[in-house]
Enzyme design. Structure first.
Site, PDB file in Angstrom:
ATOM      1  N   ARG A 119      55.384  30.732  17.928  1.00 57.64           N
ATOM      2  CA  ARG A 119      54.975  29.689  16.977  1.00 57.64           C
ATOM      3  C   ARG A 119      55.164  30.123  15.533  1.00 57.64           C
ATOM      4  O   ARG A 119      55.293  29.283  14.642  1.00 57.64           O
ATOM      5  CB  ARG A 119      53.545  29.242  17.276  1.00 57.64           C
ATOM      6  CG  ARG A 119      53.460  28.478  18.618  1.00 57.64           C
ATOM      7  CD  ARG A 119      52.049  28.075  18.973  1.00 57.64           C
ATOM      8  NE  ARG A 119      51.140  29.190  19.061  1.00 57.64           N
ATOM      9  CZ  ARG A 119      50.900  29.907  20.164  1.00 57.64           C
ATOM     10  NH1 ARG A 119      51.534  29.616  21.293  1.00 57.64           N
ATOM     11  NH2 ARG A 119      50.035  30.896  20.149  1.00 57.64           N
ATOM     12  N   GLU A 134      43.271  38.505  21.515  1.00 56.16           N
ATOM     13  CA  GLU A 134      41.889  38.159  21.826  1.00 56.16           C
ATOM     14  C   GLU A 134      41.643  38.126  23.333  1.00 56.16           C
ATOM     15  O   GLU A 134      40.517  38.160  23.788  1.00 56.16           O
ATOM     16  CB  GLU A 134      41.490  36.826  21.175  1.00 56.16           C
ATOM     17  CG  GLU A 134      42.262  35.620  21.605  1.00 56.16           C
ATOM     18  CD  GLU A 134      43.506  35.350  20.766  1.00 56.16           C
ATOM     19  OE1 GLU A 134      43.910  34.187  20.717  1.00 56.16           O
ATOM     20  OE2 GLU A 134      44.094  36.293  20.194  1.00 56.16           O
TER      21      GLU A 134
END
Length: 170
Positions: free
Chosen positions: A58, A95
């Site tokens: 992205r 994460e």
């Protein structure tokens, strides 16, 4: 325009407990996409930028148009084995796991002013890996720009000392 209204929340993706912030709903809206890119560019329009770096995947979508408008070059950061020439790599923590990234050894000229642009600032792992590689190649980080920042994951703290811009904070 409130860009947060254009970002879809997808629960339990890519694994249970993760609330994925999906920017495809923002990207498909031409007006919202333009506003997002214009806002990122506005922050750095008076900053000398030689190269914009965009981490896979992205970061390509957001970083390339920022580079174009700034009149800078664009360098992709890829997952291992995706770049055809000699690379350097750096491992980092997401994460929800671990990964590593690569950059071509000749992608950054020593002394180049580098802006890192990505869709998301979470733990700061991807960005710190990118910073380490850019600095290893002699580049100077002039800023870090994100569409989204997940403030509760404290990525900004990991990146302390760098100029950080984020358009939407959760």
């Amino acid at each position: 325009m409130d860009l947060s209204e254009k970002i879809r929340n997808v629960p339990d993706f890519p694994q249970p407990g993760i609330q994925f912030k999906d920017i495809t709903t923002l990207l498909k809206d031409g007006k919202a996409f333009r506003v997002a890119i214009d806002r990122l560019v506005e922050t750095y329009k008076d900053t000398p930028v030689d190269v914009v770096i965009g981490p896979e995947a992205r970061g390509f979508v957001v970083g390339a148009p920022v580079a174009y408008v700034l009149g800078a070059g664009f360098v992709p950061i890829r997952k291992p084995g995706k770049l055809p020439a000699e690379t350097i790599s750096y491992g980092y923590t997401l994460e929800y796991g671990k990964n590593s990234l690569e950059i071509h050894k000749d992608a950054i000229e020593p002394g180049s002013k580098v802006l890192i642009v990505d869709d998301l600032l979470a733990t700061g792992g991807t960005t710190m890996a990118t910073i380490k590689m850019v600095e290893q190649l002699g580049g100077e980080i002039v800023g870090l720009a994100f569409l989204i920042e997940l403030s509760f994951l404290n990525g900004r703290k990991v990146l302390e000392g760098y100029d950080i811009t984020s358009l939407v904070k959760y």
